[in-house]
Design a protein around this motif. Structure first.
Motif: not given
Length: 67
Positions: A31-32, A35, A40-43, A45
């Motif tokens: 995920i990091r 992001r 995709n900085r808010h993609s 969780r």
């Protein structure tokens, strides 16, 4: 981490907690990396310890039930 890897490491003797810790770190690293791109900085969780243990337990239970 794929289901086969989880089962293999579980058979080798790792506990569910240790597997969950590894699964969480690998998942959150993916995920990091996603992001890292501005687009995709808010993609995605990040997952918690409870969610990781839940995933590991589901995989192990499914394997035992099939066997």
């Amino acid at each position: 981490m794929q289901d086969k890897e989880i089962i293999q490491k579980w058979k080798e003797g790792l506990s569910k907690a240790q597997l969950a810790k590894q699964y969480k770190s690998q998942y959150n690293m993916q995920i990091r990396n996603i992001r890292a791109e501005v687009r995709n900085r808010h993609s995605g969780r990040f997952i918690t310890n409870k969610e990781a243990i839940s995933k590991v337990e589901q995989v192990i239970y499914k394997y035992l039930k099939r066997k």
